[in-house]
Scaffold this motif. Structure first.
Motif, PDB file in Angstrom:
ATOM      1  N   UNK A 148       0.827  -1.220   0.000  1.00  0.00           N
ATOM      2  CA  UNK A 148       0.000   0.000   0.000  1.00  0.00           C
ATOM      3  C   UNK A 148       0.854   1.259   0.000  1.00  0.00           C
ATOM      4  N   UNK A 149       1.943   1.230   0.760  1.00  0.00           N
ATOM      5  CA  UNK A 149       2.830   2.405   0.806  1.00  0.00           C
ATOM      6  C   UNK A 149       3.415   2.646  -0.577  1.00  0.00           C
ATOM      7  N   UNK A 150       3.758   1.560  -1.250  1.00  0.00           N
ATOM      8  CA  UNK A 150       4.309   1.689  -2.591  1.00  0.00           C
ATOM      9  C   UNK A 150       3.269   2.250  -3.557  1.00  0.00           C
ATOM     10  N   UNK A 151       2.028   1.758  -3.417  1.00  0.00           N
ATOM     11  CA  UNK A 151       0.936   2.262  -4.274  1.00  0.00           C
ATOM     12  C   UNK A 151       0.761   3.768  -4.095  1.00  0.00           C
ATOM     13  N   UNK A 152       0.743   4.202  -2.838  1.00  0.00           N
ATOM     14  CA  UNK A 152       0.559   5.641  -2.568  1.00  0.00           C
ATOM     15  C   UNK A 152       1.686   6.456  -3.182  1.00  0.00           C
ATOM     16  N   UNK A 153       2.907   5.942  -3.039  1.00  0.00           N
ATOM     17  CA  UNK A 153       4.065   6.662  -3.576  1.00  0.00           C
ATOM     18  C   UNK A 153       3.989   6.734  -5.111  1.00  0.00           C
ATOM     19  N   UNK A 154       3.602   5.640  -5.745  1.00  0.00           N
ATOM     20  CA  UNK A 154       3.516   5.638  -7.209  1.00  0.00           C
ATOM     21  C   UNK A 154       2.428   6.592  -7.689  1.00  0.00           C
ATOM     22  N   UNK A 155       1.315   6.657  -6.950  1.00  0.00           N
ATOM     23  CA  UNK A 155       0.229   7.571  -7.332  1.00  0.00           C
ATOM     24  C   UNK A 155       0.698   9.016  -7.212  1.00  0.00           C
ATOM     25  N   UNK A 156       1.438   9.286  -6.139  1.00  0.00           N
ATOM     26  CA  UNK A 156       1.957  10.645  -5.937  1.00  0.00           C
ATOM     27  C   UNK A 156       2.893  11.017  -7.108  1.00  0.00           C
ATOM     28  N   UNK A 157       3.768  10.088  -7.465  1.00  0.00           N
ATOM     29  CA  UNK A 157       4.703  10.373  -8.552  1.00  0.00           C
ATOM     30  C   UNK A 157       3.992  10.528  -9.888  1.00  0.00           C
ATOM     31  N   UNK A 158       2.923   9.745 -10.049  1.00  0.00           N
ATOM     32  CA  UNK A 158       2.174   9.822 -11.309  1.00  0.00           C
ATOM     33  C   UNK A 158       1.524  11.195 -11.446  1.00  0.00           C
ATOM     34  N   UNK A 159       0.949  11.688 -10.337  1.00  0.00           N
ATOM     35  CA  UNK A 159       0.366  13.041 -10.339  1.00  0.00           C
ATOM     36  C   UNK A 159       1.435  14.058 -10.736  1.00  0.00           C
ATOM     37  N   UNK A 160       2.630  13.915 -10.130  1.00  0.00           N
ATOM     38  CA  UNK A 160       3.718  14.857 -10.414  1.00  0.00           C
ATOM     39  C   UNK A 160       4.129  14.765 -11.883  1.00  0.00           C
ATOM     40  N   UNK A 161       4.154  13.533 -12.413  1.00  0.00           N
ATOM     41  CA  UNK A 161       4.541  13.352 -13.816  1.00  0.00           C
ATOM     42  C   UNK A 161       3.503  14.007 -14.731  1.00  0.00           C
TER      43      UNK A 161
END
Ligand code: HEC
Length: 177
Positions: A148-161
């Motif tokens: 779940x922590x990884x999912x949250x981090x990937x979503x955050x990075x995707x928003x930034x991208x």
């Protein structure tokens, strides 16, 4: 719109809408408070520019060294079959943790693979499903907080991208209509 288009578009629209709704209802694993985002390696600039899903930004291999031999063989099939059109990251980091879900998605991918003139055999599909199910149990449901922590981090990075891309687009001159 003529009739031929309607008969092609309607089932596609229904499938897409159904898929999206279902992802929201059952596709994601329940959110719980986990540790801070796991250390996820940064995706290359090229992948950041091309990402269509948050999962595209995560790792594109699975460490299967501790998996049973049969599942390691299935991984070979999966890695080949599911990296033809997009990187393996898309499914490795997808939030699905249920075999029925994978069956649904593979049916979708099969339609697409069919369009490319490459269809998966029944044996290949079984291998892919066996691998995904084992992997879900081990890596996703087995270590939920980390996942779940990884999912949250990937979503955050995707928003930034996406923001990065939007900024680039805004700097471009407007196309003449
Ligand atoms: C012939 C091309 C092709 C192959 C082969 C393929 N995919 Fe895909 N996949 C796509 C396309 C195009 C999309 C994005 C559009 C969509 O979701 O329909 C996608 C999206 C996805 C998604 C994102 C889910 C979503 O919400 O749409 C997942 C997960 C996925 N693929 C898993 C797989 C797996 C697992 C395999 C191997 C069995 C696979 N794909 C093989 C073309 C392919």
């Amino acid at each position: 719109m003529n009739k031929a288009w309607a008969t092609r578009l309607l089932p596609a629209a229904v499938l897409l809408a159904g898929g999206c709704a279902a992802w929201r209802l059952w596709g994601e694993i329940p959110v719980s408070t986990g540790p801070a985002a796991a250390a996820v390696p940064e995706a290359s600039e090229e992948r950041r520019k091309a990402a269509l899903f948050h999962s595209d930004l995560g790792p594109d291999t699975v460490d299967v060294s501790s998996y049973p031999a049969a599942r390691r063989r299935d991984y070979e099939v999966y890695a080949r079959a599911c990296s033809r059109c997009h990187t393996l990251a898309r499914s490795i980091n997808a939030p699905f943790v249920n075999r029925a879900w994978w069956e649904f998605y593979i049916a979708r991918m099969r339609v697409r693979a069919g369009f490319h003139g490459e269809t998966l055999t029944k044996k290949e599909i079984k291998a892919v499903l066996e691998f995904l199910q084992h992997d879900d149990q081990t890596r996703k449901l087995g270590r939920p907080e980390e996942f779940e922590a990884q999912q949250r981090e990937l979503k955050r990075r995707f928003e930034a991208a996406l923001d990065e891309r939007m900024e680039r687009l805004q700097k471009q001159p407007l196309p003449r209509l």
